[in-house]
Design a protein around this motif. Structure first.
Motif, PDB file in Angstrom:
ATOM      1  N   THR A 157       0.848  -1.194   0.000  1.00  0.00           N
ATOM      2  CA  THR A 157       0.000   0.000   0.000  1.00  0.00           C
ATOM      3  C   THR A 157       0.879   1.238   0.000  1.00  0.00           C
ATOM      4  O   THR A 157       1.829   1.336   0.786  1.00  0.00           O
ATOM      5  CB  THR A 157      -0.916   0.010   1.237  1.00  0.00           C
ATOM      6  OG1 THR A 157      -1.654  -1.208   1.276  1.00  0.00           O
ATOM      7  CG2 THR A 157      -1.863   1.199   1.201  1.00  0.00           C
ATOM      8  N   LYS A 158       0.573   2.172  -0.898  1.00  0.00           N
ATOM      9  CA  LYS A 158       1.316   3.428  -0.977  1.00  0.00           C
ATOM     10  C   LYS A 158       0.388   4.588  -0.664  1.00  0.00           C
ATOM     11  O   LYS A 158      -0.771   4.584  -1.061  1.00  0.00           O
ATOM     12  CB  LYS A 158       1.870   3.659  -2.388  1.00  0.00           C
ATOM     13  CG  LYS A 158       2.813   2.619  -2.904  1.00  0.00           C
ATOM     14  CD  LYS A 158       3.129   2.918  -4.369  1.00  0.00           C
ATOM     15  CE  LYS A 158       3.835   1.741  -5.019  1.00  0.00           C
ATOM     16  NZ  LYS A 158       3.920   1.899  -6.476  1.00  0.00           N
ATOM     17  N   ARG A 207       6.115   9.993  -1.250  1.00  0.00           N
ATOM     18  CA  ARG A 207       5.311   8.789  -1.072  1.00  0.00           C
ATOM     19  C   ARG A 207       5.805   8.014   0.150  1.00  0.00           C
ATOM     20  O   ARG A 207       6.950   8.178   0.591  1.00  0.00           O
ATOM     21  CB  ARG A 207       5.373   7.892  -2.296  1.00  0.00           C
ATOM     22  CG  ARG A 207       6.753   7.470  -2.666  1.00  0.00           C
ATOM     23  CD  ARG A 207       6.781   6.492  -3.827  1.00  0.00           C
ATOM     24  NE  ARG A 207       6.793   5.115  -3.355  1.00  0.00           N
ATOM     25  CZ  ARG A 207       7.037   4.073  -4.138  1.00  0.00           C
ATOM     26  NH1 ARG A 207       7.261   4.264  -5.425  1.00  0.00           N
ATOM     27  NH2 ARG A 207       7.057   2.853  -3.651  1.00  0.00           N
ATOM     28  N   SER A 208       4.927   7.193   0.659  1.00  0.00           N
ATOM     29  CA  SER A 208       5.278   6.283   1.749  1.00  0.00           C
ATOM     30  C   SER A 208       4.592   4.965   1.462  1.00  0.00           C
ATOM     31  O   SER A 208       3.439   4.949   1.021  1.00  0.00           O
ATOM     32  CB  SER A 208       4.805   6.861   3.088  1.00  0.00           C
ATOM     33  OG  SER A 208       5.028   5.933   4.129  1.00  0.00           O
ATOM     34  N   ASP A 209       5.283   3.847   1.676  1.00  0.00           N
ATOM     35  CA  ASP A 209       4.635   2.569   1.369  1.00  0.00           C
ATOM     36  C   ASP A 209       5.010   1.487   2.367  1.00  0.00           C
ATOM     37  O   ASP A 209       6.056   1.545   3.022  1.00  0.00           O
ATOM     38  CB  ASP A 209       4.941   2.131  -0.061  1.00  0.00           C
ATOM     39  CG  ASP A 209       6.404   2.147  -0.412  1.00  0.00           C
ATOM     40  OD1 ASP A 209       6.972   1.071  -0.558  1.00  0.00           O
ATOM     41  OD2 ASP A 209       6.982   3.250  -0.539  1.00  0.00           O
ATOM     42  N   LEU A 210       4.129   0.488   2.463  1.00  0.00           N
ATOM     43  CA  LEU A 210       4.327  -0.667   3.327  1.00  0.00           C
ATOM     44  C   LEU A 210       3.883  -1.925   2.576  1.00  0.00           C
ATOM     45  O   LEU A 210       2.843  -1.920   1.911  1.00  0.00           O
ATOM     46  CB  LEU A 210       3.496  -0.533   4.610  1.00  0.00           C
ATOM     47  CG  LEU A 210       3.946   0.500   5.652  1.00  0.00           C
ATOM     48  CD1 LEU A 210       2.881   0.660   6.722  1.00  0.00           C
ATOM     49  CD2 LEU A 210       5.277   0.082   6.282  1.00  0.00           C
ATOM     50  N   ASN A 230      -2.272  -0.902   7.267  1.00  0.00           N
ATOM     51  CA  ASN A 230      -1.197  -0.306   6.459  1.00  0.00           C
ATOM     52  C   ASN A 230      -1.642   0.966   5.754  1.00  0.00           C
ATOM     53  O   ASN A 230      -0.846   1.890   5.552  1.00  0.00           O
ATOM     54  CB  ASN A 230      -0.694  -1.316   5.433  1.00  0.00           C
ATOM     55  CG  ASN A 230       0.180  -2.393   6.049  1.00  0.00           C
ATOM     56  OD1 ASN A 230       0.455  -2.366   7.249  1.00  0.00           O
ATOM     57  ND2 ASN A 230       0.606  -3.350   5.246  1.00  0.00           N
ATOM     58  N   THR A 272       0.519   4.247   6.327  1.00  0.00           N
ATOM     59  CA  THR A 272       1.236   4.938   5.241  1.00  0.00           C
ATOM     60  C   THR A 272       0.833   6.401   5.165  1.00  0.00           C
ATOM     61  O   THR A 272       1.664   7.264   4.887  1.00  0.00           O
ATOM     62  CB  THR A 272       0.993   4.261   3.879  1.00  0.00           C
ATOM     63  OG1 THR A 272      -0.411   4.168   3.624  1.00  0.00           O
ATOM     64  CG2 THR A 272       1.618   2.886   3.818  1.00  0.00           C
ATOM     65  N   ASN A 287       2.623   8.102   8.048  1.00  0.00           N
ATOM     66  CA  ASN A 287       4.055   8.212   7.731  1.00  0.00           C
ATOM     67  C   ASN A 287       4.321   9.308   6.712  1.00  0.00           C
ATOM     68  O   ASN A 287       5.290  10.064   6.816  1.00  0.00           O
ATOM     69  CB  ASN A 287       4.579   6.882   7.192  1.00  0.00           C
ATOM     70  CG  ASN A 287       4.592   5.779   8.240  1.00  0.00           C
ATOM     71  OD1 ASN A 287       4.409   6.036   9.426  1.00  0.00           O
ATOM     72  ND2 ASN A 287       4.799   4.547   7.797  1.00  0.00           N
TER      73      ASN A 287
END
Length: 484
Positions: free
Chosen positions: A15-16, A29-32, A54, A58, A61
Motif C-alpha cells: 500500500t502506498k 510517497r510512503s509505502d508498506l 497499512n 502509510t 508516515n
C-alpha cells in the motif's frame, strides 16, 4: 493556504500513500508491504485488516515525513488491485475470511459448474467466465465459510472495503471500473445483473452501490488522525487509474502497463465493442455523468520473463542489464522465445500450452537469448494491440506505457519498431496513483484537464523498415503457431 491531494494506491504487494500539490506534482510517497499468504495448494490470500492498518499507517508516515498541515488536504483518491474479493460482516465490520487475491484460481470448480452459461456471462459482462474474477471468489467464500447464515454480509473488492473502513461503515460503494471486473455487473445496462447474481449464489443486496468514479464516496479522517474529515472522490481500479493518469481520455488512446504481466487498454468511447479476438470489454470509468468503455488484453509473462532470465537461467545479474546485453547480440539472430510458462494469455487464451524456444543457430549465445526474451515482451504487446485495432475500428496512433521495464530503451525502441507507432514513456512512474489523484483533484476543482498536458514523455519512434518488420513479426507468429 496550500491544498494537497492525497492518493492511496493499494496494490497486490503493498500500500502506498502519495502526496500531490496544487499543480499535480508528486511530492513524496510512503509505502508498506503486506503478507502474501500462499497455501500448499497454491491459493493466494491477503489479510484485509493488515491492508486496512497499512493504509492508515502509510498516510500517517507520509504526513509526518512531509510535515504538511493536515488541514490542507483537499481530497483523497484511491486506486486498488483489481479482482481481489472479500466478504465482511456488516454489523461488526470484520472480514469473515481472508481476501481471495486476483491470482487465486480456487473458484475454478464453480466456473466449471457454470461452464454452459459462459456465453451468457460474456454477453452481459464483456469478460470470459473465469475464477480470475470476483464472482467465483465470492461464491467460494460463501460456500466454504461456516456460520454465515445469520449474518448480514457485504461483498466487495478492495476499493469498497477501504471506503467502508475509511468512512466508519457509512459508505458501501464501488465505482464503475471496479464493478465492471466483478463478473456480476451488466456493462450495457449499468447495474448488478440479478440473473448472474443468482447463478453464482451472491445476493445482490450484498453488493455495493455503483457510482461514478469522480463522485463523492464519503468522507474520512483516517480513524481520527485528521482534525476534520476530507472527501473521497477519485476511485479507480489500478489499470484504469493508469489509463486515466496517462491522459488517455479520447477514443483510440491506448496504454500498456509492463509489470510481472501486462495490461493493455484501449479507450473505445461511450459505446461497448464486444471482442471475438481474445480481448475483453470493460468500463474504463464513469466521469462527469457518462461512462467510457475499454478493450483490455492481459498477458501472463512480460517482466516475469526477465526475472526467469536472471533468477533461473542466471544469464544476467540484474534485469537492468537486459537492454545493454540485447543490444550487443547479433541483431540478425532468429531465435524466438514464446513464454507460455503457464499458457498463453490474450489474445490466444490457451492455458494448456507451454513455452518454447526456437530458431536457434550454432552461433546463438547468451546475448541472443536475452534479446529473444526482450523481444518476446514487445511481440506479445503487439499481438494485443493489433487485435484491438482490428476489433475497435479506431486508428491507434501512439502507445503510452508505464512500469519498470519501460526504462529499458532497447525494449521501448523495439516496441515502437514492431508496432510502427510512437511509444511514449512518461517521466513519472506512479501512474495508478496519479490517475486516482487527478480524478479526485478535478472533482473538487483543484485541477482541470490541462493537467495532463503538463506530463512530459520520452518518445520512441519507428526506425525499422517495413520489410524487416514483416519478417520479424512473421517469424514470431510462426513460433506462436507451433503451440496453437
Amino acid at each position: 493556504m496550500k491544498r494537497y491531494i492525497l492518493a492511496i494506491d493499494q496494490s497486490t504487494s503493498g500500500t502506498k500513500a502519495l502526496l500531490f500539490d496544487e499543480t499535480g506534482l508528486l511530492l513524496d510517497r510512503s509505502d508498506l508491504p503486506h503478507e502474501q499468504k500462499i497455501s500448499e495448494n497454491g491459493w493466494v490470500s491477503h489479510d484485509p485488516m493488515e491492508i486496512w492498518r497499512n493504509t492508515l499507517q502509510t498516510v500517517k508516515n507520509l504526513v509526518e515525513k512531509t510535515g504538511i498541515d493536515k488541514t490542507e488536504i483537499a481530497a483523497v483518491g484511491l486506486s486498488n488491485q483489481r479482482e481481489t474479493a472479500l466478504i465482511w460482516d456488516r454489523k461488526t465490520g470484520l472480514p469473515v475470511a481472508d481476501a481471495v487475491v486476483w491470482q487465486c484460481a480456487r473458484g475454478a470448480e464453480i466456473c466449471e459448474r457454470l461452464s454452459a452459461q459462459g456465453e451468457k456471462v460474456k454477453e452481459k459482462t464483456g469478460i470470459n467466465l473465469s475464477p480470475y474474477f470476483p464472482a467465483a471468489k465470492w461464491a467460494w467464500i460463501l460456500e466454504h465459510t461456516p456460520g454465515l447464515e445469520d449474518k448480514r454480509l457485504c461483498a466487495g473488492t478492495i476499493d469498497t472495503w477501504l471506503i467502508y473502513r475509511l468512512t466508519g461503515g457509512k459508505s458501501f460503494k464501488t465505482d464503475y471500473s471496479n464493478a465492471s471486473r466483478t463478473q456480476l455487473f451488466n456493462i450495457q445496462e449499468l447495474c448488478w445483473d440479478e440473473e448472474l447474481c443468482s447463478m453464482f449464489g451472491v445476493a445482490s443486496d450484498m453488493l455495493p452501490e455503483v457510482c461514478f468514479s469522480d463522485s463523492l464516496f464519503g468522507e474520512t479522517d483516517f480513524a481520527g488522525y485528521l482534525p476534520q474529515p476530507v472527501p473521497i472522490h477519485g476511485v479507480l481500479g489500478d489499470s484504469h487509474g493508469a489509463l486515466f493518469g496517462q491522459g488517455c481520455l479520447e477514443p483510440g488512446m491506448m496504454k500498456a502497463t509492463y509489470g510481472t504481466g501486462s495490461s493493455v487498454m484501449l479507450n473505445i468511447g461511450e459505446a461497448p465493442v464486444f471482442s471475438s479476438k481474445g480481448v475483453v470489454t470493460s468500463l474504463a470509468w464513469g466521469m462527469e455523468g457518462k461512462v467510457t468503455y475499454v478493450l483490455e488484453g492481459n498477458i501472463n509473462y512480460t517482466g516475469a520473463v526477465m526475472k526467469w532470465i536472471v533468477d533461473d537461467l542466471h544469464l544476467l545479474s540484474s534485469s537492468k542489464e537486459s537492454g545493454k546485453v540485447a543490444q550487443e547480440a547479433n541483431q540478425e539472430d532468429s531465435t524466438y522465445l514464446v513464454p507460455a510458462f503457464t499458457g498463453l494469455g490474450a489474445p490466444y487464451w490457451k492455458s494448456d500450452v507451454r513455452a518454447i524456444l526456437c530458431g536457434m543457430s550454432r552461433s546463438t549465445g547468451r546475448a541472443e537469448l536475452v534479446k529473444a526474451a526482450e523481444e518476446c515482451i514487445a511481440y506479445q504487446i503487439a499481438d494485443v494491440v493489433n487485435a484491438m485495432g482490428g476489433e475497435s475500428g479506431v486508428k491507434i496512433s501512439e502507445l503510452r506505457v508505464d512500469g519498470g521495464p519501460t526504462r529499458d530503451s532497447f525494449l521501448m525502441q523495439f516496441q515502437s519498431d514492431i508496432l510502427n507507432i510512437p511509444v511514449a514513456v512518461p517521466e513519472k512512474e506512479e501512474l495508478s496513483g496519479i490517475g486516482a489523484a487527478y480524478a479526485a483533484g478535478i472533482a473538487v476543482g483543484l485541477y482541470d484537464k490541462s493537467i495532463f498536458s503538463r506530463m512530459s514523455h520520452v518518445r520512441f519512434v519507428p526506425a525499422m523498415s517495413s520489410l524487416e518488420r514483416e519478417k520479424r513479426y512473421g517469424g514470431w507468429k510462426a513460433a506462436v503457431n507451433m503451440l496453437l
